[in-house]
Design a protein around this motif. Structure first.
Motif, short mmCIF file in Angstrom:
data_model
loop_
_atom_site.label_atom_id
_atom_site.label_comp_id
_atom_site.label_asym_id
_atom_site.label_seq_id
_atom_site.Cartn_x
_atom_site.Cartn_y
_atom_site.Cartn_z
N ALA A 169 0.48 -1.11 0.32
CA ALA A 169 -0.13 0.24 -0.17
C ALA A 169 0.76 1.22 0.60
O ALA A 169 1.66 1.18 0.28
N MET A 170 0.49 2.39 -0.54
CA MET A 170 1.12 3.96 -0.50
C MET A 170 0.07 4.44 0.70
O MET A 170 -1.00 4.79 0.78
N ALA A 171 0.87 4.23 2.36
CA ALA A 171 0.96 5.15 3.59
C ALA A 171 1.27 6.61 3.38
O ALA A 171 3.42 6.73 3.15
N VAL A 172 2.29 7.83 5.05
CA VAL A 172 2.31 8.53 4.39
C VAL A 172 2.47 9.24 6.02
O VAL A 172 1.36 8.91 6.68
N ASP A 173 3.56 10.08 5.93
CA ASP A 173 3.00 10.63 7.09
C ASP A 173 2.37 11.89 7.39
O ASP A 173 2.82 12.87 6.16
N ARG A 174 1.14 11.74 7.84
CA ARG A 174 0.23 12.78 7.17
C ARG A 174 0.19 14.20 8.06
O ARG A 174 0.33 15.12 7.14
N ASP A 175 1.49 14.23 9.01
CA ASP A 175 1.93 16.31 9.18
C ASP A 175 2.76 16.40 7.77
O ASP A 175 2.46 17.74 7.68
N VAL A 176 3.85 15.42 7.43
CA VAL A 176 4.79 15.75 6.02
C VAL A 176 4.32 16.32 4.71
O VAL A 176 4.27 17.05 4.21
N PHE A 177 2.63 15.30 5.14
CA PHE A 177 2.83 15.10 3.56
C PHE A 177 1.59 16.40 3.31
O PHE A 177 1.73 17.53 2.49
N SER A 178 1.03 17.12 4.90
CA SER A 178 0.08 18.50 4.42
C SER A 178 0.81 19.66 4.07
O SER A 178 0.96 20.72 3.82
N ALA A 179 1.89 19.89 4.96
CA ALA A 179 3.05 20.85 5.49
C ALA A 179 4.03 20.38 3.67
O ALA A 179 3.86 21.75 3.43
N GLU A 180 4.11 19.61 2.63
CA GLU A 180 4.62 19.72 1.06
C GLU A 180 3.59 20.10 0.46
O GLU A 180 3.93 21.41 -0.54
N VAL A 181 1.97 19.95 0.76
CA VAL A 181 0.84 20.64 -0.10
C VAL A 181 1.22 22.71 0.66
O VAL A 181 1.13 22.91 -0.54
N GLN A 182 1.55 22.80 1.50
CA GLN A 182 0.83 23.86 1.80
C GLN A 182 2.45 24.44 1.37
O GLN A 182 1.79 25.64 0.99
N ARG A 183 3.68 24.07 1.78
CA ARG A 183 4.65 24.64 1.13
C ARG A 183 4.43 24.55 -0.65
O ARG A 183 4.91 26.23 -0.87
N THR A 184 3.97 23.90 -1.26
CA THR A 184 4.32 23.91 -2.70
C THR A 184 3.15 24.76 -3.21
O THR A 184 3.16 25.98 -4.71
N LEU A 185 1.96 24.98 -2.87
CA LEU A 185 0.45 26.43 -2.71
C LEU A 185 1.25 27.87 -2.62
O LEU A 185 1.42 28.50 -3.31
N HIS A 186 1.92 27.73 -1.33
CA HIS A 186 1.67 28.97 -0.87
C HIS A 186 3.61 29.12 -1.82
O HIS A 186 3.69 30.68 -2.21
N GLU A 187 4.24 29.21 -2.13
CA GLU A 187 5.45 29.40 -3.03
C GLU A 187 5.40 29.91 -4.70
O GLU A 187 6.11 30.05 -4.96
N HIS A 188 3.70 29.01 -4.61
CA HIS A 188 3.90 29.05 -6.32
C HIS A 188 3.45 30.45 -6.71
O HIS A 188 2.57 30.91 -6.29
N PRO A 189 3.73 30.82 -7.45
CA PRO A 189 3.52 32.69 -7.81
C PRO A 189 1.46 33.12 -8.15
O PRO A 189 1.36 34.14 -8.45
N LYS A 190 1.47 31.83 -8.12
CA LYS A 190 -0.21 31.74 -9.65
C LYS A 190 -0.74 31.81 -8.18
O LYS A 190 -2.10 31.73 -8.69
#
Length: 455
Positions: A95-116
Motif C-alpha cells: 500500500a501507499m501510506a504517508v506521514d500525515r504531517d509531512v504530507f500536509s506541510a509539503e502540499v501547503q509549502r508548494t502552493l504557498h510558494e507558487h507565484p500563481k
C-alpha cells in the motif's frame, strides 16, 4: 477580479485543482476557512490537504488494482498529491501510506510558494454569483455554504456518517507480546525490513470478551435529525461491523490469516501459528512514533475506547495520540445536479470537486480535483475539453459521478473495476491485468494527443 478562478476549500481536491490550474498559467485564489477562525468536527489542524481519517492511499499496485491504477494515472498527470505523497511516504507493504504531517506541510509549502496561487484564510458562506469557481469543500461543508448549495441545486443533501480510527504512540506498545510482519510477508520498496504492521494477537477467549465489550461500550448518541443517516460501507465503525455477527471482525479488520505469531511456535509450526484474531497497527508518521489501528474507526465514547482498547494484548499501557471519532458527511446527488464537466446545472460558472461530488477516498477525491482543475483550465483557455477515456480509472470514476450511476440510489464510491467498460473476451484471472493494460495505453494516447495543454 485579481484572479482567474476562485477555489473554495483547501483539502485534497481543492489543493490539487489549484496546482493543476497554476501550472497551466492561471491565477488562483484558494479560500480555506481553517486558520481563519473556523474548524470542522474532524480536522485537527489548519494545514492544507490534512488527512483526517487513515494515512493510507491504499494499494499502489497499478497492474492489478483499480486505486493503484489511479495512482499511476495521477502521476502521469503531474499530481501534487502524489508528489507530496512520495516525499511523505512511510512503510505499508504494497500500500501507499504517508506521514500525515509531512504530507500536509509539503502540499501547503508548494502552493504557498507558487507565484500563481494566493491562499486566503476565509469562510465562504454562499456560492459565487459570477466568475469561474470550483467548490471543493468536502464532506464537512460548513452549514451556511451547504444551505446555499441546497438552494442552488434544488436537491436535498444526501448524508452518511464517517468514522476515524485511533492513533497509538509506538513506545507504549508491548513488543514482547506483539510482533512486526506484513500479511503473507508482502512488501514493496518502502517496506521495513521485518514487515510493515504491528500485530496484536488474541486467543478465542480474548476475542470473545473484546467483541462483547464492543457491544456493551458506551457510544456516541445521535441527534434526532441524524438518526436515519446511513453509514458508508467503506469506513464502517468497528462496533457496527461487530453487531453483524460474532465472527464478522475475524473475516474483516481482525483476520489472522497469513500472520505467523513468533511467540507461539511448535515443531509443526516453527514460524509461529496464526492467532484466533489479530489487531493490526500501521505506521502513521515517518519517525515511526505514531501507529494507527487499522479498521478501528469507532463511535465509542472516549472513555470507553481507552478502557476497551487497553484490553487488547500488547496495548495494555497504550497511550493514544488521537482517539477515534464520528462525523457527519454530506455529498451531492451529482448525476442529477452536475453536468459531464462537473459544472452545476443552471450555474455553469461553478464546478464541484472532491468528496462533495460523491466520490469516496483520498485518492479519488484528489483525482476529481485534478480533473476539475484541468477542465477549468481548458475552459479559461477557450479550448474544447476532451475528457479522459472511459477505459481509464479517471474516466470511469468521472462517468460514475456525472451520469452512469442511478440517481435514486447514488452513494459514495471508491474507484473499482466494476466502473470500467467490461472486457468480455478475457479470462477472469487475467481480467485485472487487462483492465490496467488497456487503461495505461489509452491514457498515454490521450496525453499524446495534446489534450492537456490549456494555455
Amino acid at each position: 477580479m485579481t484572479h482567474d478562478i476562485h477555489i473554495i476549500g483547501g483539502g485534497l481536491a481543492g489543493s490539487e485543482a489549484a496546482w493543476q490550474l497554476a501550472q497551466r498559467g492561471f491565477t488562483v485564489r484558494l479560500s480555506e476557512m481553517r486558520g481563519g477562525g473556523d474548524m470542522t468536527p474532524a480536522h485537527q489542524t489548519d494545514g492544507l490537504a490534512e488527512l483526517v481519517c487513515s494515512n493510507s492511499f491504499r494499494s499502489d499496485d497499478s497492474d492489478k488494482n483499480a486505486v493503484g491504477l489511479l495512482h499511476h494515472e495521477m502521476r502521469e498527470l503531474d499530481s501534487l498529491v502524489m508528489r507530496a505523497g512520495e516525499k511523505a511516504r512511510v512503510p505499508a507493504g504494497s500500500a501507499m501510506a504517508v506521514d500525515r504531517d509531512v504530507f500536509s506541510a509539503e502540499v501547503q509549502r508548494t502552493l504557498h510558494e507558487h507565484p500563481k496561487v494566493t491562499v486566503v484564510r476565509e469562510r465562504i458562506d454562499t456560492l459565487p454569483d459570477e466568475g469561474p469557481a470550483i467548490v471543493a469543500t468536502g464532506p464537512l461543508t460548513a452549514q451556511a455554504l451547504a444551505e446555499s448549495i441546497v438552494k442552488a441545486t434544488g436537491q436535498d443533501r444526501l448524508a452518511f456518517f464517517d468514522a476515524i480510527a485511533p492513533i497509538v504512540h509506538r513506545d507504549s506498545i508491548d513488543m514482547d507480546i506483539c510482533w512486526i510482519q506484513s500479511r503473507w510477508n508482502k512488501r514493496n520498496e518502502a517496506s521495513n525490513e521485518d514487515g510493515d504492521y504491528i500485530n496484536c494477537p488474541m486467543t478465542k477467549e480474548q476475542y470473545l470478551a473484546f467483541h462483547q465489550g464492543l457491544m456493551d461500550g458506551e457510544k456516541t448518541e445521535f441527534r434526532e435529525w441524524e438518526k436515519d443517516t446511513p453509514y458508508f460501507e467503506g469506513c464502517m465503525p468497528i462496533e457496527v461491523m461487530a453487531s453483524r455477527g460474532v465472527d464478522t471482525l475475524r473475516f474483516g479488520p481482525m483476520k489472522p490469516v497469513g500472520l505467523d505469531n513468533p511467540r507461539d511456535t511448535t515443531p509443526e509450526f516453527p514460524q509461529g501459528r496464526w492467532p484466533y484474531a489479530v489487531v493490526q497497527l500501521r505506521q502513521d508518521n515517518k519517525l515511526g512514533t505514531l501507529w494507527n489501528m487499522v479498521g478501528f474507526q469507532t463511535k465509542l465514547k472516549y472513555g470507553a475506547q481507552v478502557e476497551l482498547f487497553r484490553t487488547i494484548p500488547g496495548l495494555e499501557n497504550a497511550e493514544f495520540a488521537r482517539l477515534g471519532g464520528l462525523h457527519r458527511n454530506t455529498f451531492l446527488n451529482s448525476p442529477v445536479v452536475l453536468d459531464r464537466q462537473l459544472r452545476l446545472k443552471g450555474a455553469e460558472h461553478i464546478r464541484f470537486a472532491g468528496q462533495v461530488t460523491g466520490c469516496e477516498g483520498y485518492v479519488e477525491s484528489s483525482a476529481v480535483g485534478l480533473v476539475a482543475g484541468m477542465m477549468a483550465a481548458a475552459e479559461l483557455a477557450g479550448r474544447e475539453w476532451q475528457g479522459p477515456p472511459r477505459t481509464t480509472a479517471l474516466g470511469a470514476l468521472l462517468a460514475h459521478i456525472t451520469g452512469d450511476a442511478e440517481a435514486e440510489s447514488y452513494q459514495p464510491m471508491n474507484v473499482n473495476f466494476g466502473l470500467f467498460p467490461p472486457l468480455h473476451d478475457v479470462g477472469k484471472k487475467q481480467r485485472k491485468e487487462a483492465y490496467t493494460s488497456r487503461a495505461k495505453a489509452d491514457l498515454a494516447d490521450w496525453i499524446a494527443r495534446g489534450t492537456l495543454v490549456a494555455a
